[in-house]
Scaffold this active site. Structure first.
Site, PDB file in Angstrom:
ATOM      1  N   CYS A   2       0.859  -1.163   0.000  1.00  0.00           N
ATOM      2  CA  CYS A   2       0.000   0.000   0.000  1.00  0.00           C
ATOM      3  C   CYS A   2       0.903   1.221   0.000  1.00  0.00           C
ATOM      4  O   CYS A   2       2.123   1.096   0.080  1.00  0.00           O
ATOM      5  CB  CYS A   2      -0.868  -0.012   1.235  1.00  0.00           C
ATOM      6  SG  CYS A   2      -1.706  -1.598   1.436  1.00  0.00           S
ATOM      7  N   ARG A  27       0.822   2.099  -5.959  1.00  0.00           N
ATOM      8  CA  ARG A  27       1.136   1.024  -5.017  1.00  0.00           C
ATOM      9  C   ARG A  27      -0.118   0.247  -4.610  1.00  0.00           C
ATOM     10  O   ARG A  27      -0.030  -0.796  -3.972  1.00  0.00           O
ATOM     11  CB  ARG A  27       1.788   1.610  -3.758  1.00  0.00           C
ATOM     12  CG  ARG A  27       3.060   2.357  -4.025  1.00  0.00           C
ATOM     13  CD  ARG A  27       3.607   2.925  -2.752  1.00  0.00           C
ATOM     14  NE  ARG A  27       4.065   1.880  -1.874  1.00  0.00           N
ATOM     15  CZ  ARG A  27       5.309   1.425  -1.830  1.00  0.00           C
ATOM     16  NH1 ARG A  27       6.228   1.946  -2.606  1.00  0.00           N
ATOM     17  NH2 ARG A  27       5.650   0.467  -1.005  1.00  0.00           N
ATOM     18  N   TRP A  71      -3.933  -1.701  -1.286  1.00  0.00           N
ATOM     19  CA  TRP A  71      -4.015  -2.886  -2.155  1.00  0.00           C
ATOM     20  C   TRP A  71      -4.316  -4.032  -1.214  1.00  0.00           C
ATOM     21  O   TRP A  71      -3.475  -4.430  -0.421  1.00  0.00           O
ATOM     22  CB  TRP A  71      -2.692  -3.101  -2.877  1.00  0.00           C
ATOM     23  CG  TRP A  71      -2.729  -4.175  -3.918  1.00  0.00           C
ATOM     24  CD1 TRP A  71      -3.098  -4.046  -5.231  1.00  0.00           C
ATOM     25  CD2 TRP A  71      -2.353  -5.548  -3.754  1.00  0.00           C
ATOM     26  NE1 TRP A  71      -2.990  -5.257  -5.880  1.00  0.00           N
ATOM     27  CE2 TRP A  71      -2.543  -6.187  -4.996  1.00  0.00           C
ATOM     28  CE3 TRP A  71      -1.910  -6.303  -2.681  1.00  0.00           C
ATOM     29  CZ2 TRP A  71      -2.282  -7.537  -5.200  1.00  0.00           C
ATOM     30  CZ3 TRP A  71      -1.645  -7.658  -2.880  1.00  0.00           C
ATOM     31  CH2 TRP A  71      -1.832  -8.262  -4.129  1.00  0.00           C
ATOM     32  N   ASN A  97       1.629  -0.143   5.906  1.00  0.00           N
ATOM     33  CA  ASN A  97       1.964  -0.916   4.706  1.00  0.00           C
ATOM     34  C   ASN A  97       2.798  -2.099   5.167  1.00  0.00           C
ATOM     35  O   ASN A  97       3.804  -1.905   5.845  1.00  0.00           O
ATOM     36  CB  ASN A  97       2.771  -0.058   3.726  1.00  0.00           C
ATOM     37  CG  ASN A  97       3.317  -0.889   2.579  1.00  0.00           C
ATOM     38  OD1 ASN A  97       2.662  -1.829   2.137  1.00  0.00           O
ATOM     39  ND2 ASN A  97       4.506  -0.553   2.116  1.00  0.00           N
ATOM     40  N   GLY A  98       2.381  -3.310   4.786  1.00  0.00           N
ATOM     41  CA  GLY A  98       3.119  -4.502   5.190  1.00  0.00           C
ATOM     42  C   GLY A  98       2.150  -5.585   5.597  1.00  0.00           C
ATOM     43  O   GLY A  98       0.960  -5.519   5.277  1.00  0.00           O
ATOM     44  N   GLU A 452       7.941 -10.766 -22.547  1.00  0.00           N
ATOM     45  CA  GLU A 452       7.654  -9.439 -21.995  1.00  0.00           C
ATOM     46  C   GLU A 452       6.551  -8.744 -22.804  1.00  0.00           C
ATOM     47  O   GLU A 452       5.677  -8.083 -22.239  1.00  0.00           O
ATOM     48  CB  GLU A 452       8.953  -8.608 -21.969  1.00  0.00           C
ATOM     49  CG  GLU A 452       8.820  -7.181 -21.491  1.00  0.00           C
ATOM     50  CD  GLU A 452       8.332  -7.041 -20.041  1.00  0.00           C
ATOM     51  OE1 GLU A 452       8.230  -8.046 -19.323  1.00  0.00           O
ATOM     52  OE2 GLU A 452       8.023  -5.902 -19.658  1.00  0.00           O
ATOM     53  N   LYS A 456       3.042  -7.442 -21.260  1.00  0.00           N
ATOM     54  CA  LYS A 456       2.516  -6.073 -21.397  1.00  0.00           C
ATOM     55  C   LYS A 456       1.110  -6.124 -21.955  1.00  0.00           C
ATOM     56  O   LYS A 456       0.217  -5.444 -21.482  1.00  0.00           O
ATOM     57  CB  LYS A 456       3.383  -5.223 -22.350  1.00  0.00           C
ATOM     58  CG  LYS A 456       4.747  -4.761 -21.876  1.00  0.00           C
ATOM     59  CD  LYS A 456       4.754  -3.940 -20.632  1.00  0.00           C
ATOM     60  CE  LYS A 456       4.760  -4.812 -19.437  1.00  0.00           C
ATOM     61  NZ  LYS A 456       5.682  -4.803 -18.423  1.00  0.00           N
ATOM     62  N   GLU A 459      -1.488  -7.570 -19.348  1.00  0.00           N
ATOM     63  CA  GLU A 459      -1.746  -6.825 -18.106  1.00  0.00           C
ATOM     64  C   GLU A 459      -2.475  -5.507 -18.333  1.00  0.00           C
ATOM     65  O   GLU A 459      -3.220  -5.079 -17.475  1.00  0.00           O
ATOM     66  CB  GLU A 459      -0.482  -6.645 -17.262  1.00  0.00           C
ATOM     67  CG  GLU A 459       0.581  -5.748 -17.808  1.00  0.00           C
ATOM     68  CD  GLU A 459       1.822  -5.676 -16.897  1.00  0.00           C
ATOM     69  OE1 GLU A 459       1.701  -5.843 -15.681  1.00  0.00           O
ATOM     70  OE2 GLU A 459       2.907  -5.433 -17.442  1.00  0.00           O
ATOM     71  N   HIS A 475       4.200 -27.503 -30.095  1.00  0.00           N
ATOM     72  CA  HIS A 475       3.983 -28.536 -29.081  1.00  0.00           C
ATOM     73  C   HIS A 475       2.800 -28.170 -28.193  1.00  0.00           C
ATOM     74  O   HIS A 475       2.916 -28.072 -26.983  1.00  0.00           O
ATOM     75  CB  HIS A 475       5.243 -28.705 -28.233  1.00  0.00           C
ATOM     76  CG  HIS A 475       6.434 -29.141 -29.036  1.00  0.00           C
ATOM     77  ND1 HIS A 475       6.535 -30.386 -29.598  1.00  0.00           N
ATOM     78  CD2 HIS A 475       7.555 -28.467 -29.410  1.00  0.00           C
ATOM     79  CE1 HIS A 475       7.676 -30.486 -30.268  1.00  0.00           C
ATOM     80  NE2 HIS A 475       8.308 -29.323 -30.181  1.00  0.00           N
ATOM     81  N   LYS A 574       2.083  -2.185  -8.275  1.00  0.00           N
ATOM     82  CA  LYS A 574       3.436  -2.051  -8.802  1.00  0.00           C
ATOM     83  C   LYS A 574       4.466  -2.719  -7.907  1.00  0.00           C
ATOM     84  O   LYS A 574       5.395  -3.357  -8.377  1.00  0.00           O
ATOM     85  CB  LYS A 574       3.778  -0.572  -8.951  1.00  0.00           C
ATOM     86  CG  LYS A 574       5.151  -0.367  -9.526  1.00  0.00           C
ATOM     87  CD  LYS A 574       5.173   0.741 -10.503  1.00  0.00           C
ATOM     88  CE  LYS A 574       6.397   0.696 -11.368  1.00  0.00           C
ATOM     89  NZ  LYS A 574       6.260  -0.212 -12.499  1.00  0.00           N
TER      90      LYS A 574
END
Ligand code: G6P
Length: 579
Positions: A2, A27, A71, A97-98, A452, A456, A459, A475, A574
């Site tokens: 957060c 965040r 979050w 936060n944590g 990557e 992108k 997401e 395959h 993030k």
């Protein structure tokens, strides 16, 4: 993961904190809240985004405020679970936060002693623990309860009628800012930089007491001093600067990010650990993992140094036999899995090196050595410029191992990005827009670039996308190919060109729309493609940079056309500070 922000000064604290929280929304952004320590203590907290909440701080006033943008980890996003959390009497407010790992034991004990919980969060136990020991000295109360808490925290606490903010840190980042008649505390520097450039980064175990003019820090009951640092970012670096989204702004910053990173590393003489090791293990998550895979290909191919890449989340619980050098790659420097994996590598007597972007982040306290990439603040949840900065660090390290053999090419490599930024990708975007599934394929170091690109795309556009090593697509994934399933293939000149062409023809035979990236003037590729994208600098390692940028832009423009929430994609954050 957060964001927390506190202000104490002579300004209008609720407005200042609300603005600061907007900068921290990357965040987490499922709910937010603010508390001011008047009499009574006042709180506004809501599910949803600060940006959608209008003038919600209008009812609050005063020179002190703490705030939070969330979050969710414990408890769904809701008004009740939003921070700040209060004790039973409404005297104390806390933002955190944590993760409090022993919260359920603590909660059971507190409930048995008569405390009433209003949320499902782990954080609320802190408020109730404080309630039991607070008798007018807030710092002393915080010092008393922290030994009972297991886990990670950056927290800010205020009390009714008290004119201080108490801040504490353990395994979660917390930065203090010293302004002119004002002090700040935040999860990172982005909300502080517009007020002051003078900051201090707290260490684990630190407890700080903030007034408008003073900051006193103690650790283990003893006063300590922390080094003052000056933020060098421009305020604009943490703002959109005319671009519609942070993501596109950050994509356009990449030529500078690449050359700044190379230039700074050259002037800094980074540790020469790589020259001496028999093997290298790279650990990372998300985009940083893909960058690490690129490094593996280049290290093995160009320097003949064996390298393996592991997901940090796997390495932490299923640690393989490991020796030599372990490198943790993390933009934020706070990703819990990467931090834990580095701690485990150290327990196995490996040397550890961190490659990080955020100055003063937790990873640099864990690793033996740190190399900083120079991406500046990355706000968009989808990593772009940090990926390019990671590639810059790797290319520089390879150049060091090869004693400057690639130095001249690195001087100009940012031009590949410049050229990629000028390309018109509208036909490719049209091809992607109706798709439900898209495959991205490449070989060698272009395989992680394909991974990557797929990351992108999924997401930010929410279109299902998969990256594959081109040879693997037959395959299994071949079963999914049809005229509705575009394939994006990166096919530069080189040893694998011929076999890539065969793969591409096989896919063409299934009616798959083909978006092909290859060397300008490659007529064969152009003819077989539905959309051909000339790859700037296709024949050199800088082609990796231009392919990356093209796939970032393709994802961005596709997501934009679909009107997605590009900088804050649903369910993501993030900085993932939970395992
Ligand atoms: C999150 C972000 C990704 C990032 C990953 C690893 O999932 O949304 O963009 O790549 O974390 O982050 P790090 O800071 O360790 O590079």
């Amino acid at each position: 993961m957060c964001g927390i922000f506190g202000y104490i000064g002579r300004g209008r604290a609720p407005e200042i904190v609300l603005e600061g929280l907007k900068r921290l929304e990357y965040r987490g952004y499922d709910s937010f809240g603010i508390a001011v320590p008047g009499n009574p203590l006042q709180v506004v907290k809501k599910q949803g985004r600060i940006s959608d909440a209008g003038d919600c701080a209008a009812s609050l006033s005063g020179p002190v405020a703490i705030g939070h943008t969330r979050w969710a980890t414990h408890g769904v996003p809701s008004d009740a679970n939003a921070h700040p959390h209060l004790d039973c009497t409404g005297t104390l407010a806390v933002v955190h936060n944590g993760i409090i790992e022993n919260y359920s034991i603590l909660k059971r004990e507190l409930v048995a002693r008569g405390h009433v919980f209003r949320s499902e969060t782990d954080t609320e136990v802190i408020a109730h623990l404080l309630e039991e020991v607070y008798h007018g000295d807030l710092k002393c109360a915080v010092e008393t309860i922290l030994p009972r808490i297991k886990g990670s925290y950056a927290l800010l606490v205020i009390a009714r009628g008290d004119t201080r903010i108490i801040a504490a840190r353990q395994h979660s980042p917390l930065v203090l800012g010293m302004g002119d008649g004002a002090s700040f505390a935040a999860s990172d520097m982005t909300p502080i930089v517009e007020h002051t450039r003078r900051v201090m980064i707290l260490e684990d175990g630190d407890i700080a007491s903030l007034t408008p003019d003073t900051i006193q820090i103690s650790n283990g009951g003893n006063p300590v001093e922390r080094k003052e640092e000056i933020i060098r970012w421009s305020v604009d670096a943490a703002r959109k600067g005319g671009f519609p989204h942070f993501m596109i702004k950050e994509i356009f910053e990449q030529p500078d990010v690449f050359s700044d990173t190379i230039r700074t590393l050259r002037s800094e003489d980074p540790p020469s650990l790589l020259k001496e090791v028999p093997q290298v293990t790279l650990i990372a998550c998300g985009s940083s993992y893909h960058a690490a895979l690129v490094f593996k290909y280049l290290l093995e191919e160009r320097c003949r140094i064996p390298a393996r890449v592991e997901y940090a989340s796997e390495f932490r619980y299923f640690t393989p036999p490991v020796e030599g050098l372990v490198i943790g790659i993390t933009q934020s420097g706070e990703t819990a899995d990467t931090l834990m994996a580095l701690r485990i590598a150290a327990l196995h007597n490996c040397s550890t090196l961190a490659i990080a972007n955020a100055v003063g982040s937790s990873v640099s306290r864990i690793a033996d050595h740190t190399i900083l990439m120079r991406a500046g603040p990355e706000i968009s949840v989808a990593a772009t410029k940090s990926f390019i900065a990671e590639l810059a660090v790797f290319l520089h390290l390879i150049d060091m191992i090869r004693e400057g053999a690639c130095a001249a090419r690195l001087d100009y490599a940012h031009r590949a990005i410049d050229e990629a930024l000028l390309l018109d990708l509208s036909l490719a975007v049209e091809c992607c827009l109706p798709a439900k599934d898209i495959f991205f394929v490449g070989r060698g170091a272009y395989y992680p670039i394909a991974l990557e690109g797929a990351l992108k795309m999924k997401e930010i556009s929410y279109i299902h996308a998969e990256g594959y090593a081109a040879g693997e697509i037959k395959h299994g994934p071949f079963a999914l190919l049809s005229e509705h399933t575009p394939v994006i293939a990166i096919c530069p000149p080189g040893d694998s060109y011929g076999v890539m062409m065969s793969n591409i023809r096989e896919m063409k035979a299934r009616g798959t729309p083909l978006i092909l990236l290859g060397e300008k003037d490659d007529r064969d590729l152009e003819e077989i493609s539905d959309v051909f994208i000339p790859l700037p600098w296709a024949s050199s390692v800088a082609g990796l940079l231009s392919a990356t940028v093209i796939l970032q832009l393709l994802a961005y423009h596709t997501a934009n056309a679909l009107k997605r929430d590009i900088d804050k994609p649903r369910n993501l954050a993030k900085s993932v500070t939970v395992e």
